[in-house]
Design an enzyme around this catalytic site. Structure first.
Site, mmCIF file in Angstrom:
data_model
loop_
_atom_site.group_PDB
_atom_site.id
_atom_site.type_symbol
_atom_site.label_atom_id
_atom_site.label_comp_id
_atom_site.label_asym_id
_atom_site.label_seq_id
_atom_site.Cartn_x
_atom_site.Cartn_y
_atom_site.Cartn_z
ATOM 1 N N LYS A 98 0.844 -1.208 0.000
ATOM 2 C CA LYS A 98 0.000 0.000 0.000
ATOM 3 C C LYS A 98 0.875 1.253 0.000
ATOM 4 O O LYS A 98 0.632 2.192 -0.741
ATOM 5 C CB LYS A 98 -0.921 0.037 1.238
ATOM 6 C CG LYS A 98 -1.965 -1.059 1.281
ATOM 7 C CD LYS A 98 -2.940 -0.857 2.438
ATOM 8 C CE LYS A 98 -2.297 -0.989 3.812
ATOM 9 N NZ LYS A 98 -1.814 -2.345 4.135
ATOM 10 N N ARG B 159 -10.152 0.522 8.589
ATOM 11 C CA ARG B 159 -9.924 -0.925 8.706
ATOM 12 C C ARG B 159 -11.051 -1.646 9.424
ATOM 13 O O ARG B 159 -10.972 -2.861 9.595
ATOM 14 C CB ARG B 159 -8.631 -1.199 9.480
ATOM 15 C CG ARG B 159 -7.417 -0.758 8.748
ATOM 16 C CD ARG B 159 -6.181 -1.370 9.371
ATOM 17 N NE ARG B 159 -5.031 -0.683 8.845
ATOM 18 C CZ ARG B 159 -3.812 -1.176 8.825
ATOM 19 N NH1 ARG B 159 -3.565 -2.336 9.342
ATOM 20 N NH2 ARG B 159 -2.830 -0.483 8.315
ATOM 21 N N ARG C 228 11.899 -8.972 3.834
ATOM 22 C CA ARG C 228 12.081 -7.622 4.389
ATOM 23 C C ARG C 228 12.877 -7.669 5.678
ATOM 24 O O ARG C 228 13.811 -6.897 5.887
ATOM 25 C CB ARG C 228 10.688 -7.055 4.722
ATOM 26 C CG ARG C 228 10.382 -5.726 4.107
ATOM 27 C CD ARG C 228 9.154 -5.145 4.797
ATOM 28 N NE ARG C 228 8.041 -4.946 3.898
ATOM 29 C CZ ARG C 228 6.847 -4.489 4.292
ATOM 30 N NH1 ARG C 228 6.611 -4.220 5.558
ATOM 31 N NH2 ARG C 228 5.883 -4.311 3.431
ATOM 32 N N ARG D 129 10.859 -2.364 11.267
ATOM 33 C CA ARG D 129 9.696 -2.094 12.116
ATOM 34 C C ARG D 129 9.554 -3.183 13.165
ATOM 35 O O ARG D 129 9.755 -4.360 12.871
ATOM 36 C CB ARG D 129 8.438 -2.077 11.234
ATOM 37 C CG ARG D 129 8.097 -0.706 10.716
ATOM 38 C CD ARG D 129 7.030 -0.754 9.670
ATOM 39 N NE ARG D 129 5.822 -1.473 10.088
ATOM 40 C CZ ARG D 129 4.722 -1.550 9.333
ATOM 41 N NH1 ARG D 129 4.682 -0.976 8.162
ATOM 42 N NH2 ARG D 129 3.673 -2.200 9.762
ATOM 43 N N ARG E 75 -1.064 -9.787 12.231
ATOM 44 C CA ARG E 75 -1.567 -8.663 11.420
ATOM 45 C C ARG E 75 -2.442 -9.177 10.272
ATOM 46 O O ARG E 75 -3.469 -8.590 9.958
ATOM 47 C CB ARG E 75 -0.384 -7.845 10.870
ATOM 48 C CG ARG E 75 0.247 -6.955 11.939
ATOM 49 C CD ARG E 75 1.651 -6.505 11.588
ATOM 50 N NE ARG E 75 1.768 -5.817 10.329
ATOM 51 C CZ ARG E 75 2.907 -5.689 9.638
ATOM 52 N NH1 ARG E 75 4.021 -6.203 10.116
ATOM 53 N NH2 ARG E 75 2.926 -5.044 8.497
HETATM 54 P P1 ADP Z 1 0.346 -2.835 7.604
HETATM 55 O O1 ADP Z 1 -0.782 -2.449 6.689
HETATM 56 O O2 ADP Z 1 1.505 -3.391 6.880
HETATM 57 O O3 ADP Z 1 -0.098 -3.718 8.748
HETATM 58 P P2 ADP Z 1 0.477 -0.122 8.790
HETATM 59 O O4 ADP Z 1 1.717 0.700 8.809
HETATM 60 O O5 ADP Z 1 -0.657 0.347 7.954
HETATM 61 O O6 ADP Z 1 0.981 -1.562 8.304
HETATM 62 O O7 ADP Z 1 -0.060 -0.349 10.279
HETATM 63 C C1 ADP Z 1 0.797 -0.731 11.311
HETATM 64 C C2 ADP Z 1 -0.022 -0.891 12.593
HETATM 65 O O8 ADP Z 1 -0.614 0.368 12.938
HETATM 66 C C3 ADP Z 1 -1.189 -1.868 12.520
HETATM 67 O O9 ADP Z 1 -0.788 -3.203 12.757
HETATM 68 C C4 ADP Z 1 -2.093 -1.325 13.627
HETATM 69 O O10 ADP Z 1 -1.614 -1.718 14.922
HETATM 70 C C5 ADP Z 1 -1.912 0.181 13.500
HETATM 71 N N1 ADP Z 1 -2.903 0.764 12.574
HETATM 72 C C6 ADP Z 1 -2.659 1.345 11.367
HETATM 73 N N2 ADP Z 1 -3.793 1.760 10.783
HETATM 74 C C7 ADP Z 1 -4.791 1.446 11.651
HETATM 75 C C8 ADP Z 1 -6.206 1.590 11.622
HETATM 76 N N3 ADP Z 1 -6.827 2.162 10.582
HETATM 77 N N4 ADP Z 1 -6.909 1.145 12.694
HETATM 78 C C9 ADP Z 1 -6.310 0.588 13.762
HETATM 79 N N5 ADP Z 1 -4.981 0.397 13.856
HETATM 80 C C10 ADP Z 1 -4.224 0.818 12.804
#
Ligand code: ADP
Length: 172
Positions: free
Chosen positions: A13, A88, A127, A139, A150
């Site tokens: 993404k 989400r 990664r 990360r 996740r």
């Molecule tokens: P990825 O899509 O690879 O899991 P992100 O960087 O988008 O990585 O998100 C990392 C973490 O941040 C998620 O695992 C969650 O804990 C938190 N997070 C990100 N976006 C949201 C969201 N919209 N709602 C709740 N938690 C979120």
């Protein structure tokens, strides 16, 4: 142009969002990046979010919704934005609908990235290995174990939410 970019963790993404940023000149609003910044700043909400993120679970809806709505109100979103990783959950999608309606604006499109799960797992392993060998930044949630959570969380809370009676939609 106001876009939402959805997809499982590791789908790319962020990478795709950056290409759209370069092309359309609109900002990328990544909730993951915004939350990592809050963690780095050691704010109270950041420290609370850190433990949740390290486990690969979702940060509470009200925290994320408030982070996003504050960000949408910055001047640089006048010509649009790409929401990366938000919404989400159904609650987040409904909150977004409401916040956009209040501002008299609408989404133009929702893009969903679909990637085979084995490919996702290979990518995340790659990664982690790459970062370890190069001594680069990794990360704290980019390891195979947390990645599995996740992915499970994405399947249960985001992918299934699209099938609910109030699906995430772009037509409101
Ligand atoms: P990825 O899509 O690879 O899991 P992100 O960087 O988008 O990585 O998100 C990392 C973490 O941040 C998620 O695992 C969650 O804990 C938190 N997070 C990100 N976006 C949201 C969201 N919209 N709602 C709740 N938690 C979120």
């Amino acid at each position: 142009m106001r876009l939402v970019l959805l997809g499982p963790p590791g789908a790319g993404k962020g990478t795709q969002a950056k290409k759209i940023v370069a092309r359309l000149g609109i900002p990328q609003l990544s909730t993951g990046d915004m939350l990592r910044e809050a963690v780095a700043s050691r704010s109270t909400s950041g420290l609370r979010a850190k433990h949740i993120m390290d486990r690969g679970e979702l940060v509470p809806d009200e925290v994320v919704v408030s982070v996003v709505t504050n960000r949408i109100d910055h001047l640089d979103t006048a010509n649009g934005f790409i929401l990366d990783g938000f919404p989400r959950t159904v609650t987040q999608a409904e909150a977004l609908d409401q916040e956009l309606a209040t501002r008299g604006i609408k989404l133009d499109a929702v893009l969903e990235l679909e990637v085979d799960e084995d490919a996702l797992l290979d990518r995340i392993r790659g990664r982690a290995e790459e970062a370890t060998t190069s001594g680069g930044y990794i990360r704290s949630d980019d390891n195979p174990e947390v990645f599995k959570t996740r992915l499970d969380v994405y399947r249960a809370q985001t992918a299934l939410a699209k099938l609910s009676p109030h699906p995430m939609r772009s037509d409101t």
